[in-house]
Design a protein around this motif. Structure first.
Motif, mmCIF file in Angstrom:
data_model
loop_
_atom_site.group_PDB
_atom_site.id
_atom_site.type_symbol
_atom_site.label_atom_id
_atom_site.label_comp_id
_atom_site.label_asym_id
_atom_site.label_seq_id
_atom_site.Cartn_x
_atom_site.Cartn_y
_atom_site.Cartn_z
ATOM 1 N N ILE A 601 0.834 -1.207 0.000
ATOM 2 C CA ILE A 601 0.000 0.000 0.000
ATOM 3 C C ILE A 601 0.866 1.253 0.000
ATOM 4 C CG2 ILE A 601 -1.599 1.352 1.423
ATOM 5 C CD1 ILE A 601 -2.916 -1.284 2.245
ATOM 6 N N GLY A 602 1.889 1.274 0.851
ATOM 7 C CA GLY A 602 2.767 2.434 0.908
ATOM 8 C C GLY A 602 3.438 2.714 -0.418
ATOM 9 N N ASN A 603 3.899 1.666 -1.097
ATOM 10 C CA ASN A 603 4.560 1.852 -2.393
ATOM 11 C C ASN A 603 3.573 2.329 -3.459
ATOM 12 O OD1 ASN A 603 6.839 0.972 -1.148
ATOM 13 N ND2 ASN A 603 7.042 -0.940 -2.280
ATOM 14 N N THR A 604 2.333 1.834 -3.385
ATOM 15 C CA THR A 604 1.327 2.264 -4.361
ATOM 16 C C THR A 604 0.971 3.731 -4.173
ATOM 17 O OG1 THR A 604 0.406 0.016 -4.485
ATOM 18 C CG2 THR A 604 -0.993 1.814 -5.252
ATOM 19 N N VAL A 605 0.862 4.168 -2.926
ATOM 20 C CA VAL A 605 0.588 5.581 -2.653
ATOM 21 C C VAL A 605 1.675 6.448 -3.290
ATOM 22 C CG1 VAL A 605 0.464 7.335 -0.841
ATOM 23 C CG2 VAL A 605 -0.725 5.162 -0.541
ATOM 24 N N ASP A 606 2.918 6.036 -3.133
ATOM 25 C CA ASP A 606 4.038 6.795 -3.701
ATOM 26 C C ASP A 606 3.908 6.897 -5.218
ATOM 27 O OD1 ASP A 606 6.829 7.962 -3.370
ATOM 28 O OD2 ASP A 606 7.244 6.315 -4.746
ATOM 29 N N ALA A 607 3.546 5.787 -5.865
ATOM 30 C CA ALA A 607 3.408 5.794 -7.327
ATOM 31 C C ALA A 607 2.247 6.678 -7.767
ATOM 32 C CB ALA A 607 3.207 4.364 -7.831
ATOM 33 N N LEU A 608 1.148 6.657 -7.047
ATOM 34 C CA LEU A 608 -0.009 7.487 -7.395
ATOM 35 C C LEU A 608 0.337 8.973 -7.327
ATOM 36 C CD1 LEU A 608 -2.835 5.536 -5.517
ATOM 37 C CD2 LEU A 608 -2.562 5.744 -8.007
ATOM 38 N N ILE A 609 1.152 9.353 -6.339
ATOM 39 C CA ILE A 609 1.576 10.755 -6.237
ATOM 40 C C ILE A 609 2.414 11.134 -7.460
ATOM 41 C CG2 ILE A 609 2.934 12.410 -4.908
ATOM 42 C CD1 ILE A 609 2.316 10.706 -2.412
ATOM 43 N N ASP A 610 3.347 10.256 -7.826
ATOM 44 C CA ASP A 610 4.238 10.552 -8.943
ATOM 45 C C ASP A 610 3.485 10.650 -10.264
ATOM 46 O OD1 ASP A 610 6.290 10.559 -7.175
ATOM 47 O OD2 ASP A 610 7.207 8.682 -7.835
ATOM 48 N N ILE A 611 2.332 9.981 -10.343
ATOM 49 C CA ILE A 611 1.583 9.988 -11.605
ATOM 50 C C ILE A 611 0.504 11.067 -11.619
ATOM 51 C CG2 ILE A 611 -0.386 8.428 -11.178
ATOM 52 C CD1 ILE A 611 0.532 6.862 -13.674
ATOM 53 N N GLY A 612 0.403 11.811 -10.493
ATOM 54 C CA GLY A 612 -0.541 12.927 -10.439
ATOM 55 C C GLY A 612 -1.939 12.555 -9.979
ATOM 56 N N ARG A 613 -2.079 11.409 -9.321
ATOM 57 C CA ARG A 613 -3.405 10.972 -8.831
ATOM 58 C C ARG A 613 -3.440 11.097 -7.302
ATOM 59 N NH1 ARG A 613 -3.343 5.424 -12.186
ATOM 60 N NH2 ARG A 613 -4.940 4.777 -10.658
ATOM 61 N N GLU A 614 -3.294 12.352 -6.843
ATOM 62 C CA GLU A 614 -3.149 12.608 -5.407
ATOM 63 C C GLU A 614 -4.399 12.244 -4.611
ATOM 64 O OE1 GLU A 614 0.089 14.874 -7.269
ATOM 65 O OE2 GLU A 614 -2.073 14.742 -7.665
ATOM 66 N N GLU A 615 -5.567 12.536 -5.144
ATOM 67 C CA GLU A 615 -6.784 12.239 -4.385
ATOM 68 C C GLU A 615 -6.902 10.746 -4.123
ATOM 69 O OE1 GLU A 615 -8.600 14.308 -2.910
ATOM 70 O OE2 GLU A 615 -7.877 16.166 -3.820
ATOM 71 N N GLU A 616 -6.560 9.925 -5.124
ATOM 72 C CA GLU A 616 -6.538 8.473 -4.915
ATOM 73 C C GLU A 616 -5.497 8.109 -3.867
ATOM 74 O OE1 GLU A 616 -6.567 5.772 -8.366
ATOM 75 O OE2 GLU A 616 -6.860 7.575 -9.576
ATOM 76 N N ALA A 617 -4.352 8.773 -3.953
ATOM 77 C CA ALA A 617 -3.266 8.495 -2.998
ATOM 78 C C ALA A 617 -3.709 8.804 -1.574
ATOM 79 C CB ALA A 617 -2.022 9.308 -3.360
ATOM 80 N N ILE A 618 -4.428 9.902 -1.397
ATOM 81 C CA ILE A 618 -4.886 10.285 -0.056
ATOM 82 C C ILE A 618 -5.893 9.282 0.474
ATOM 83 C CG2 ILE A 618 -6.220 12.033 1.189
ATOM 84 C CD1 ILE A 618 -4.840 14.121 -0.671
ATOM 85 N N ARG A 619 -6.827 8.868 -0.359
ATOM 86 C CA ARG A 619 -7.825 7.878 0.092
ATOM 87 C C ARG A 619 -7.153 6.562 0.463
ATOM 88 N NH1 ARG A 619 -10.858 10.174 -4.184
ATOM 89 N NH2 ARG A 619 -10.248 8.475 -5.600
ATOM 90 N N LEU A 620 -6.209 6.126 -0.372
ATOM 91 C CA LEU A 620 -5.511 4.873 -0.080
ATOM 92 C C LEU A 620 -4.657 4.999 1.173
ATOM 93 C CD1 LEU A 620 -4.930 1.986 -0.952
ATOM 94 C CD2 LEU A 620 -3.089 2.846 -2.423
ATOM 95 N N SER A 621 -4.075 6.178 1.407
ATOM 96 C CA SER A 621 -3.278 6.398 2.620
ATOM 97 C C SER A 621 -4.141 6.258 3.865
ATOM 98 C CB SER A 621 -2.641 7.794 2.590
ATOM 99 O OG SER A 621 -1.722 7.924 1.536
ATOM 100 N N GLU A 622 -5.320 6.843 3.832
ATOM 101 C CA GLU A 622 -6.222 6.745 4.978
ATOM 102 C C GLU A 622 -6.572 5.288 5.265
ATOM 103 O OE1 GLU A 622 -9.373 9.225 3.610
ATOM 104 O OE2 GLU A 622 -8.473 11.079 4.356
#
Length: 951
Positions: A601-622
């Protein structure tokens, strides 16, 4: 003057009792978590908290009691929490308590209390302890759903390491209303090296934790205490004598009054405390000495067995001690010394031979019948008493058993001193290996494992080094390889940069087609990836995956897949990164491995940020944070997820929330690498808001200002970026250019496209700022940066936006950042575009861009950017603040320089005072002269006075 030994009147603590009651009221609102109550031995802490407990119970609160005992320093882990849990089970029953927890969670609490059944068999030692902490936190939260809950823990100066860690954890993480923890400690016992001192310092910084110091009694309060004890008002002279001799400590007042009419004061405090004991019958004193060897609390059956007395004989002997309030009757037919000082004083009176014999008797009786002590405590009690009896054989055997018991309860730090005792006694016991079923090296390996799980890196290194010195790698290569992998982990935790050689050595020791080889390939490939050696790492991962699949080790396969995904991320192949992470995540769910799930999960959040999908990254982080807590991975992968969560928030301009996430994560005491990552996020926000002092503090801690060497290329890149930003904030483009030169000269640049282009965009800003004063150096940096840019991929919208900023297409960059909803980057690009427009003579175009940038910067409170925008707005005449007042033309830094110019300072003097270079001062002075429309420093000083610029 003989009367009661304890005053029935509660004397002199109304203010402190009111403070505790106020804390409970605040806890009901969720504003207070814990109270630390400190005071000298004998000053009345116990009486105060028990009176407070009575008030709480009368008000309908649930009060749980737990106390620490000296024995806990030898491995009696979680003693206060076990006591509180036992009380709760006694009051409500194990089924009712288990019903308060998530399904199956009571198996974690079974490690503290056998009433909850068989402990979980989870093998991930680094997660089990965290999961136990989470379950205790959940239990308190669920109890508080129905009514206020108060947990009283006495004498935490004796707390074992695990209890101290759990205390800190609860104090930091109890964020719901209606829970209050009250802890007492002896302030006079806290010498400089006392292990509680750093805990108190840490808790003192936690919001919601209050400190309360219990002072000695005043003269009038001593008089009131004496009146309560004697049943009459004492004479003035007696009060004066008692007050002066006791110095206002209630226990000593009681002891003096017990000594007789003359209130004589013995030569030592120990004699004073023993006065009440020495007036008891000889047989009572003898039994008290036996009880003192057993600890502050001893069960009736155990004391009868050790003393050799029948129930009636024992009760007859103890009755005078109970009547004299030396001893008190506790629950479950146990006896407790009224004060630990009394027990200590009695125990000190034991002769050496008597001391050994009594401890031997306790050990013998507990060995025959372990039910004589509370369930689960026998191993530690035996280890304590056999050691006290100086019986080397059984001291070794019992210490080994107690260490295993502590290990099973996730009390790793308590295992370490027990295992050290085994090692100390080893040469004194013939056939020690046969006695415990493990050789000396196995004990060292176990100690290293315990130290690793407990975070004691330095001790762990010593154990590993000692174990390696005992092994021959030609005879036991697999064992040596495992230890070398462990040593590499310790070195990484300490920031050492020589782990690759350890891992390569370990790889040479394991068989070619073995699972052991795959277990070494995992950490080796990850280290190589993080150092930028992607090609070799990829080959190693492929081999490791083949071996893991052939041997059917699914978790190891998932670990290697995550390393492979890391490689994709570094190469900018973000969609592939997410896809491989999902494969590993699926395995994690199939294998019920919290470690794999949370890492994926942590690695996926990092990839989502790099690809510009921050809102998805925030939801997955929570979601990931909650999952990390569920699996007991809070301080490991959980904090890594929080770091990425904060990064996502920072990128889209939700800075206040990002700071909150960073602060929360830091309060959990992350490991060094994770802490530095969190601090970098905080430093980015501080730079953007102009918080220079905070930036300097962070950069000092992570070693940037000392140019501390880093091994991971991502850290090198991130540190260089912050270092450059710090110099630019201080108005030092030349120094920023020097950092740019150093990072470009590094043999390995980050292959992660996002990080690379982000750095290159900043380097363009540095070169533009330094070009006026150092054109040749700036040109060289531009050329070198171009070489790096030629090697970087351009995949995804984030990378493309940074590339546009680097190439100088600022309008296109601003549009790209707007699509990505990254307001700070958008505002900076608009400012750069406005600057270019102004230089080309397009004042109107510049003003339009600045008008769009200013509200973005203001919403973020990005002070340095706001000042730059407003300054340029005034110059082009298109902003709301274009009145061209002289004071508005100068930046705060330029005003500082001007102030020193008016004092007649030279450029060198100004540079020394403001900690900037003389060249930077020269640039500032030139800007000041131009803005004020003057040609000399004297004219500038005159203008400063004429326009009252420095008032």
């Amino acid at each position: 003057m003989r009367g009661r030994s304890v005053s029935p009147v509660f004397v002199g603590r109304e203010e402190e009792l009111a403070a505790l009651s106020e804390s409970l009221d605040e806890a009901r609102k969720g504003k207070v978590t814990a109270v630390l109550l400190g005071g000298e031995a004998g000053v009345g802490k116990t009486r105060l908290v028990h009176r407070f407990a009575e008030h709480c119970a009368a008000g309908g609160a649930q009060v749980l009691f737990g106390g620490c005992v000296e024995l806990s320093t030898e491995g009696l882990a979680y003693a206060p929490f076990t006591a509180a849990l036992r009380q709760l089970v006694r009051e409500q029953g194990p089924a009712a308590v288990a019903a308060l927890l998530p399904e199956g969670a009571e198996r974690d609490l079974a490690r503290l209390l056998p009433e909850f059944g068989e402990p979980s068999g989870h093998g991930e030692t680094d997660t089990g302890r965290a999961r136990l902490f989470e379950q205790f936190l959940t239990l308190l939260e669920r109890l508080a759903d129905s009514r206020p809950t108060v947990l009283l823990i006495e004498d935490i100066h004796w707390a074992d390491r695990s209890s101290r860690d759990l205390i800190a954890f609860l104090s930091r993480n109890l964020h719901i209303p209606q829970v209050l923890i009250v802890m007492t400690y002896r302030s006079d016992d806290l010498h400089r090296q006392h292990p509680l001192r750093p805990v108190l310092a840490e808790l003192g910084r936690v919001h919601g934790v209050h400190r309360l110091d219990l002072p000695r009694l005043s003269r009038d309060e001593v008089a009131q205490q004496m009146t309560g004890i004697l049943g009459k008002v004492p004479e003035y002279g007696s009060v004066t004598k008692v007050y002066e001799r006791s110095e206002g400590i209630p226990l000593f007042v009681e002891a003096m009054l017990e000594s007789g009419e003359d209130c004589t004061f013995p030569e030592s405090m120990q004699d004073l405390i023993l006065n009440s004991v020495e007036r008891l019958p000889e047989e009572t004193q003898r039994v008290l000495r036996i009880a003192a060897a057993g600890g502050i609390r001893v069960g009736h059956a155990l004391l009868a067995a050790v003393s050799g007395l029948s129930d009636v004989e024992l009760e007859t002997a103890l009755r005078p001690a109970i009547a004299g309030n030396v001893l008190q009757v506790a629950d479950n037919r146990a006896y407790v010394f009224r004060h630990s000082l009394i027990r200590e004083a009695v125990h000190e009176e034991l002769l050496p031979g008597e001391h050994q014999r009594l401890h031997a008797r306790y050990a013998e009786e507990i060995s025959k019948d372990r039910t004589l002590v509370p369930m689960g405590r026998a191993p530690v009690e035996l280890a304590h008493h056999w050691y006290g009896a100086r019986n080397d054989l059984w001291a070794l055997i019992s210490a080994w058993e107690a260490a295993q018991k502590s290990f099973k309860a996730f009390a790793y730090t308590e295992s370490v001193p027990l295992l050290e005792r085994v090692l100390m006694l080893w040469d004194r016991v013939p056939g020690a290996a046969e006695r415990i079923g493990a050789d000396h090296t196995a004990v060292l390996e176990r100690a290293a494992e315990a130290a690793n799980a407990g975070g004691e890196v330095d001790k762990g290194m010593k154990f590993v080094k000692a174990a390696l010195s005992e092994l021959d790698e030609t005879l036991e290569p697999g064992r040596v390889a495992q230890l070398m992998v462990r040593r590499a982990g310790f070195k990484t935790s300490k920031g050492h940069m020589s782990v690759i050689e350890d891992l390569r050595h370990a790889l040479r020791l394991v068989p070619e087609e073995s699972l052991d080889r795959a277990e070494v390939l995992g950490p080796l490939s990850r280290q190589l990836m993080l150092r930028g050696e992607n090609d070799e790492a990829s080959e190693i991962i492929a081999e490791g995956l083949r071996l893991a699949r052939e041997h059917g080790d699914r978790c190891l396969e998932a670990d290697l897949l995550l390393n492979l995904a890391l490689g994709h991320s570094l190469n900018g192949e973000l969609e592939s990164t997410i896809m491989v992470n999902e494969q590993a995540l699926e395995i994690g769910h199939e294998e019920h491995s919290g470690r794999i799930i949370t890492r994926a999960i942590g690695n996926t959040v990092d990839a989502l940020i790099d690809i510009g999908r921050e809102e998805e990254a925030i939801r997955l982080s929570e979601q990931g944070w909650e999952i990390a807590k569920k699996y007991g991975r809070l301080r490991g992968s959980g904090l890594f997820i929080m770091n990425n969560w904060a990064e996502a928030l920072e990128s889209i301009g939700r800075w206040d929330k990002a700071v909150e996430i960073v602060d929360t994560a830091l309060s959990h005491g992350p490991h060094r690498k994770t802490r530095y990552c969190l601090l970098r996020v905080r430093a980015d926000i501080a730079l953007a808001r102009g918080e220079l002092q905070l930036v300097e503090s962070i950069l000092s801690e992570i070693g940037v200002l000392k140019d501390r060497a880093e091994d991971w290329v991502q850290d090198i890149t991130a540190n260089a970026r912050l270092h450059i930003g710090w110099h630019l904030l201080r108005g030092e483009p030349g120094a920023a250019l020097a950092v740019a030169e150093r990072v470009l000269s590094h043999p390995r640049q980050s292959s992660k496209a996002m990080l690379g282009w982000q750095l290159l965009a900043l380097l363009r800003t540095v070169c533009d700022a330094a070009e006026a004063t150092e054109p040749e150096r700036a040109a060289a940096v531009r050329a070198h940066a171009a070489e790096v840019a030629a090697e970087l991929s351009v995949i995804g919208p984030v990378v493309e936006a940074y590339r546009l900023s680097y190439t100088g297409d600022f309008d296109a960059a601003a549009a790209a950042w707007e699509r990505l909803k990254r307001p700070h980057n958008q505002a900076k690009a608009l400012l750069r575009a406005a600057t270019a427009a102004a230089r080309s003579g397009d004042r109107e175009g510049a003003a339009t861009r600045l008008a769009q940038a200013l509200p973005l910067a203001r919403a973020l409170r990005a002070t340095p950017l706001i000042e730059e925008i407003e300054t340029l707005s005034r110059r082009v005449g298109g902003g709301p603040q274009s009145a061209q007042e002289p004071s508005e033309l100068l930046t705060p830094r330029e005003l500082e320089v001007l102030r020193l110019v008016t004092q007649g300072r030279t450029n060198r003097d100004i540079a020394a005072e403001l900690f900037i270079s003389a060249k930077t001062v020269s640039v500032h002075v030139s800007n000041i002269l131009a803005k004020l429309g003057v040609t000399t420093r004297g004219e500038a000083a005159a203008a400063a006075h004429r326009f009252s610029l420095l008032v």
